[in-house]
Each structure stands twice: as C-alpha cells, then as structure tokens.
Scaffold this motif. Sequence first.
Motif, short mmCIF file in Angstrom:
data_model
loop_
_atom_site.label_atom_id
_atom_site.label_comp_id
_atom_site.label_asym_id
_atom_site.label_seq_id
_atom_site.Cartn_x
_atom_site.Cartn_y
_atom_site.Cartn_z
N ASP A 83 5.80 7.34 7.55
CA ASP A 83 5.91 6.06 7.59
C ASP A 83 7.11 5.81 8.74
O ASP A 83 8.33 6.12 8.40
CB ASP A 83 6.44 5.55 6.39
N ASP A 84 6.79 5.01 9.66
CA ASP A 84 7.55 4.57 10.59
C ASP A 84 8.06 5.64 11.64
O ASP A 84 9.08 5.72 12.05
CB ASP A 84 8.60 3.86 10.08
N SER A 86 2.83 -1.27 7.51
CA SER A 86 2.22 -0.34 6.62
C SER A 86 0.77 -0.35 6.13
O SER A 86 -0.12 0.32 6.10
CB SER A 86 3.24 0.00 5.62
N ASP A 99 2.12 5.37 10.44
CA ASP A 99 1.38 4.26 10.12
C ASP A 99 1.63 3.36 11.25
O ASP A 99 0.92 2.31 11.26
CB ASP A 99 1.92 3.86 8.70
N GLN A 100 2.60 3.36 12.10
CA GLN A 100 2.70 2.68 13.34
C GLN A 100 3.99 3.45 14.24
O GLN A 100 4.46 4.18 13.62
CB GLN A 100 2.90 1.20 13.29
N LYS A 156 9.17 -2.95 13.82
CA LYS A 156 7.81 -2.67 14.56
C LYS A 156 6.93 -3.81 14.68
O LYS A 156 7.51 -4.84 14.92
CB LYS A 156 6.85 -1.65 13.60
CA CA Z 1 5.48 1.87 8.12
#
Ligand code: CA
Length: 534
Positions: free
Chosen positions: A41-42, A81, A366-367, A379
């Motif tokens: 995540d991230d 997300s 997720d990004q 983000k």
């Molecule tokens: Ca994320």
Amino acid sequence: MNTQRVFLIITGAAATAAAVSCSGDKKAQGKPLNVVYIMCDDHSFQTISAYDDRFMETPNIDRLAHEGARFTNSFVANSLSGPSRACMLTGKHSHKNGFTNNEHGIFDGRQQTLPKLLGAGGYQTAMIGKWHLVSEPTGFDYWDILTGQGDYYNPVFIRNGERLVREGYSTDITTDVAFEWLDGRDRNKPFCLFLHYKAPHRSWMPDLKDLGMFDDKEFPLPETFYDDYATRQAAAKQELSIIKDMNVIYDLKMADKENEIHTPEQPELENYGRSLYRQDLEPGQLVPGRMTAAQQGLWDAYYDPIIAKFKEDKPEGNALSEWKYQRYMRDYCSVIHSVDRNVGRVYDYLKENGLLENTVIIYTSDQGFYMGEHGYFDKRYMYEESFRTPLIVRMPGQSKQVDVDGMVQNIDYAPTILEIAGLPIPDDIQGESFLPLLKGSKPDTWRKSLYYHYYEYPAEHSVRRHYGVRTERYSLMHFYNDIDEWELFDLKEDPMQLHNIYGEAGTEILTEELMQELERLQILYDDPIRKKNR
Ligand code: CA
Ligand code: SGN
C-alpha cells in the motif's frame, strides 16, 4: 538525479535489453502455474533500488527484478487504494467496476472478478492482508483481511467472517498468515495468493526492530520540494504538502508523554499523539492497533530522545520543513525495509517448498507515492510519481533481468493472470494481457496511450477531480468539479512537470491530437463523464 530522469534512462536501456524467452503460460509449461501477487500500500518506485537507488536498498524486491521483468512504464487507472484494488480485481476502469473513491465506495462483490474466474478454472485462491473495499470479499476460497486501513501493531483481522486480533507487526503477521494458508492448501490444485501488505501507508510506523536504521542517512531533498506551482493552479490546490499539511504529532510522532508539543493550526490533534499507540488498559490485554507495554517501551526508548531534541532545537521555516522531510523519509524507508525482508521470506518459502519454478511472483503497489516531489506526500494526482506504480514480475525459467517498456496499467493485471493460468479472458475486461511483453515481444498493436480518472473530491487532501490521457511523451489532464483547468506536459522536455504548456502558442495541433485521443479513450472505455467541448 530526479525520478523522472531515472525513468527516462531506464526506458532508454529497455530498448536495448535482450529479449528473453521465458517459459510462460499454462500451455507452454504443460501444467498450470501458481501466482503470488504481492501488493503493498503506497510503495513508491523511488524507494525500490531496482528502480532508483537514491534512497535505500531493497535487495529482496530487487532480486525479483533481477530474475524477472522490471516494468519501466507501469501505471494505475485511479491513484487511490480502494479504486486501485477494484481495478485490479475486475480488469476494468473505476466507472465500470463502480468503486470510484474510498469515501463512498462499497465494492459490489456480485460482479465478475479475477478470483471468481480463477476459481471456475480450477484454481484455489486466497486474499490475505489489506482489502479496503468495504464489502466482504467474494470469490476467494480463503480470506483473512485487515479491517479498513489495517493497523501496524497487533492488528485486527477478519478471517472468513470471524474477527481476531493477532499480536505482532502487521507486515510479518500478514506473511505468516500466508504461509499458514500455503501449508494447508490443496496440493492437487494450482493456487493464486493475493498478499496485500498494509505497509507503508500513513503514518509510516516501522517494525520496532527497524527503528532508527536510517538515522545516519541524510535523504536528498527533491529538486521540486519548494515548488511554487507556477503555471499549475490545480497542482497548488491540495492539502498534500509536507510543509503545510504533514503534522508533526500525527505523522511524525513528536507527541511526548505529556502532549507538550502544540499544533495550533490543528488543535484537534493535540491529544492525538501517543493515544495512537498507547496501551492504557489492563496489563496482559491485547488492544487492537495499540502497542503492548513491551512494544511501547521500545518505541519510547527510540522516540523520546528525538522528541526532546526537537523541542530543544525548535526548528522553524525551511529548517522545520527539511527536518519534517528527513523524519518522514526515515520512518517511511524503515517501514519498507520490513516489507523487503518479508518479500525475502516469501521467496525463501517458495524455494524451500519447491514452488519457485512453477510460481509467478508479481510485486506491485496500489499506486505510486510522493517522496517530497512538488513538496507532496500522498498520491491521487495524475502527475508521474503517483500515476506510476512499481511492477516487477518474476516468471519461472528466466535467468536475467528484462526491462519491459510497454505502457501497462493495473486494469491489465486480471487478464494477464488469466492468460498465465491458461484461462479465457472475458470480452468485457478492459485491460490487456501483458504476457506477450513478459515473453519479450511487444505487439505492434500494443497501446500507445493510457486513460486516467480520479474522483475523490471534496475529500481529505483536496486534490480536485480529474481525468486525462498520457502518451509516451505527453500528459494532458483536465481538472473539473469546482475548478476547470487543463494541464499539458511534455515529459521529454519537462520530466518534472513544472511547466504547463496548455494554451501556449505552438501547441494547438498537439493539443488537438491529444484531445481527440482523450475522447477516443473515453468512448472506448465508455466513461459517462467526458470532456466537454471547449
Ligand atoms: Ca494506497
Ligand atoms: C487515510 C489517510 C490519507 C490517505 C487515505 C487514502 N489519512 O485517510 O492520508 O490519503 O487514507 O489512502 S489518515 O489520517 O487516516 O492517515 S489509501 O492508500 O487508502 O487510498
């Protein structure tokens, strides 16, 4: 060296990279391949040394790249997300899968998804870690998910519907749960494991054994840290600023035991500090998301002297901004160190269990994430750092690193995994399988442009809604809702995206071509929100 330049160099190198033929899909292999899909995540590509070595080393993630494929033009469809996860699960853009934003989204689990298609094709599937799609997972044989964003310490999981608290650090536990599932799986079937780490999401809390590991490192300040957003009104309208919006207590953990550090601009956070992790209850009781007394002791032993020094030094102005940047990077990179260690554990598990040579390992996020570029954290924007996402795929039977420079997007993951599994790809999936790219050939028909659409506004961080098109060289975006701004960047001439050339003399033909391409994609993907006539 700025990140965009890093990417341009990588892309240049990709052109000369030798095409490697890898034993690929089910047909080529003769038996179905397993898939381990690891999504953080991230996780920024800037903090993976296989992409960018300015900040930290990630030897275990790098090994996947060195024995596989590193995608140098990998993007998301909506840099947030929940939406990103929904794109991955369905192979469709947000407006088609219905999950456009975190604030109001509830994933409709009745729709066609990758795990359902894999299950129908004889695969067993498990979803372990951060889910974030609000409704319960559907279509998996086993699911064991963190609640909401998940906690770093002693997190709550929901295992096939049953809540339980597990003691320890989230990244380690998530891996442990995956191993338990793998140990007990049906060995007569191929598997697809979705392993979704909660780390390194805000507020970047490291494993206690990793506290302080970057304290001697001075992270290079991005060239655009003090961006004044000239020519870019939409870039200025946000609450993503390290200088303005990152909170010393909530984000950077500077609350001392008496909560003596005040944040007058955000008084609601004054008592927030240590309550984030403090264990106030009876000894022996495990409080989800809070540290045990032993864990808290280690935390305090590390942070107390830093807090004391911060109070003594009282940095202000640029000194405060740069102190914040250093603390942010130290915490964030420490969290990544644990992720990298756990990726190593997954690799070792597969090796020790004889699975490495019939399992595809995918590593992504997720990004993307801002490491201070444009002064930002977080983000959401279609600017490169958050539009891009890392993507590394280790295919069995490949001996050396290949760089794939074709433009791919997270809507491509579902069809790619289906093709790897030797299963048909339903017509309504909008992504494309990039298995041919993994095998070393880029079809002439491979996409030359990408579509992006971000919806979460009004909301936290205040990034305006926008959609856009990106070609190999240009990025055109339209910010809308309570704003009506176009931005156009020449990524070759201006990789850091500081100069919006939209409306400049000499860009008329280019703008018209990009407008047509944007319209073509909005029609192709059937987005009901389309660019209006200018
Ligand atoms: Ca994320
Ligand atoms: C939380 C964070 C935000 C972050 C979103 C979305 N705030 O709301 O900073 O942008 O998640 O992140 S926090 O105060 O709760 O830390 S996402 O990765 O889940 O999309």
